[in-house]
Design a protein around this motif. Sequence first.
Motif, mmCIF file in Angstrom:
data_model
loop_
_atom_site.group_PDB
_atom_site.id
_atom_site.type_symbol
_atom_site.label_atom_id
_atom_site.label_comp_id
_atom_site.label_asym_id
_atom_site.label_seq_id
_atom_site.Cartn_x
_atom_site.Cartn_y
_atom_site.Cartn_z
ATOM 1 N N UNK A 153 0.719 -1.340 -0.171
ATOM 2 C CA UNK A 153 -0.064 -0.086 -0.120
ATOM 3 C C UNK A 153 0.766 1.173 0.026
ATOM 4 N N UNK A 154 1.324 1.724 -1.088
ATOM 5 C CA UNK A 154 2.221 2.811 -1.271
ATOM 6 C C UNK A 154 1.693 4.099 -0.561
ATOM 7 N N UNK A 155 0.441 4.279 -0.270
ATOM 8 C CA UNK A 155 -0.062 5.333 0.313
ATOM 9 C C UNK A 155 0.389 5.654 1.658
ATOM 10 N N UNK A 156 0.523 4.392 2.201
ATOM 11 C CA UNK A 156 1.342 4.537 3.538
ATOM 12 C C UNK A 156 2.706 5.146 3.748
ATOM 13 N N UNK A 157 3.199 4.990 2.570
ATOM 14 C CA UNK A 157 4.739 5.640 2.332
ATOM 15 C C UNK A 157 4.716 6.998 2.186
ATOM 16 N N UNK A 158 3.456 7.386 1.460
ATOM 17 C CA UNK A 158 3.428 9.029 1.192
ATOM 18 C C UNK A 158 2.810 9.685 2.437
ATOM 19 N N UNK A 159 2.299 9.014 3.145
ATOM 20 C CA UNK A 159 1.652 9.630 4.372
ATOM 21 C C UNK A 159 2.665 9.610 5.725
ATOM 22 N N UNK A 160 3.677 8.741 5.556
ATOM 23 C CA UNK A 160 4.680 8.872 6.675
ATOM 24 C C UNK A 160 6.051 9.095 5.876
ATOM 25 N N UNK A 161 6.603 8.053 5.428
ATOM 26 C CA UNK A 161 7.834 8.323 4.692
ATOM 27 C C UNK A 161 8.197 7.113 3.805
ATOM 28 N N UNK A 162 8.612 7.148 2.754
ATOM 29 C CA UNK A 162 9.197 6.173 1.878
ATOM 30 C C UNK A 162 10.160 5.546 2.287
ATOM 31 N N UNK A 163 9.965 3.864 1.669
ATOM 32 C CA UNK A 163 10.777 2.921 2.124
ATOM 33 C C UNK A 163 12.150 3.258 1.176
ATOM 34 N N UNK A 164 13.034 3.412 1.767
ATOM 35 C CA UNK A 164 14.399 3.729 1.182
ATOM 36 C C UNK A 164 15.341 2.504 1.295
ATOM 37 N N UNK A 165 15.028 1.728 1.812
ATOM 38 C CA UNK A 165 16.003 0.389 1.960
ATOM 39 C C UNK A 165 16.356 -0.113 0.693
ATOM 40 N N UNK A 166 17.854 -0.471 0.708
ATOM 41 C CA UNK A 166 18.146 -1.091 -0.492
ATOM 42 C C UNK A 166 19.727 -0.459 -0.760
ATOM 43 N N UNK A 167 20.257 -0.991 -1.928
ATOM 44 C CA UNK A 167 21.468 -0.545 -2.405
ATOM 45 C C UNK A 167 21.039 0.744 -3.442
ATOM 46 N N UNK A 168 22.160 1.620 -3.292
ATOM 47 C CA UNK A 168 21.907 2.872 -4.299
ATOM 48 C C UNK A 168 23.282 3.145 -4.923
ATOM 49 N N UNK A 169 23.409 3.173 -6.530
ATOM 50 C CA UNK A 169 24.481 3.263 -6.919
ATOM 51 C C UNK A 169 24.411 4.589 -7.962
ATOM 52 N N UNK A 170 25.419 5.379 -7.911
ATOM 53 C CA UNK A 170 25.675 6.455 -8.903
ATOM 54 C C UNK A 170 27.089 7.153 -8.630
ATOM 55 N N UNK A 171 27.083 8.525 -8.479
ATOM 56 C CA UNK A 171 28.278 8.961 -8.207
ATOM 57 C C UNK A 171 28.060 10.522 -7.549
ATOM 58 N N UNK A 172 29.534 10.750 -7.072
ATOM 59 C CA UNK A 172 29.722 12.083 -6.387
ATOM 60 C C UNK A 172 30.292 13.131 -7.371
ATOM 61 N N UNK A 173 30.003 14.189 -7.111
ATOM 62 C CA UNK A 173 30.533 15.256 -7.874
ATOM 63 C C UNK A 173 31.017 16.651 -7.217
ATOM 64 N N UNK A 174 32.342 16.583 -6.639
ATOM 65 C CA UNK A 174 32.852 17.378 -5.669
ATOM 66 C C UNK A 174 32.839 18.788 -6.629
#
Length: 202
Positions: A69-90
Amino acid sequence: MWSLFQRKTQLLIIVTASILAAWGLEAVWFWYFGEQTTPLKWISFVISIVGVVMVAVAELLWFRLARIMPLMQTKMFPDLNGEWVGHLKSTWINPETGTTLPPIPTSLKISQTFFTTSVTLKTGESFSKSTRVFLEPDYENRRYRVWYSYNNDPQAQFWHRSSQHEGVAYLDLDWDADRNRLTGTYYTARKTSGDIDVRRSQ
């Protein structure tokens, strides 16, 4: 998630659950033993039980239900669990060449429960771990921000040009634009800063 409730709401939830549980135990006791008792006799015992049950239920069920039920996430806070990949730009500029560093490949892991959130970040040279995390929802615009402070530990071979340091960062999620992308900015105690751009890989 729990920290998003106001203190009075947290207290109301605990007290209400404790009273209801005490009444329930009183009824069971009377039904089984035929002895009349009062809810007050059960309060201290019930508060402990309610605390344990609330923690267990929230930890085990909240995100499972929120994914259905994604509505639970929008009313509280999204589920951010997991691995995220990308980059940093200093934003650091080399004083000798006047150029900036190329994007730095980055992996980020978020571990989130109903009561806690932690962030770890790895690059080819260092490892960062959050020390404090603060969740900041913008419900009206369905944007959600994670603020965190962190300690950064470079590998020993890079200490000559990258010392251990502390910093602060934030990560933004735009629910309507892309639920699997986080963008943000970091600031270090070395007076440097940069941008973060990662996508959820799993």
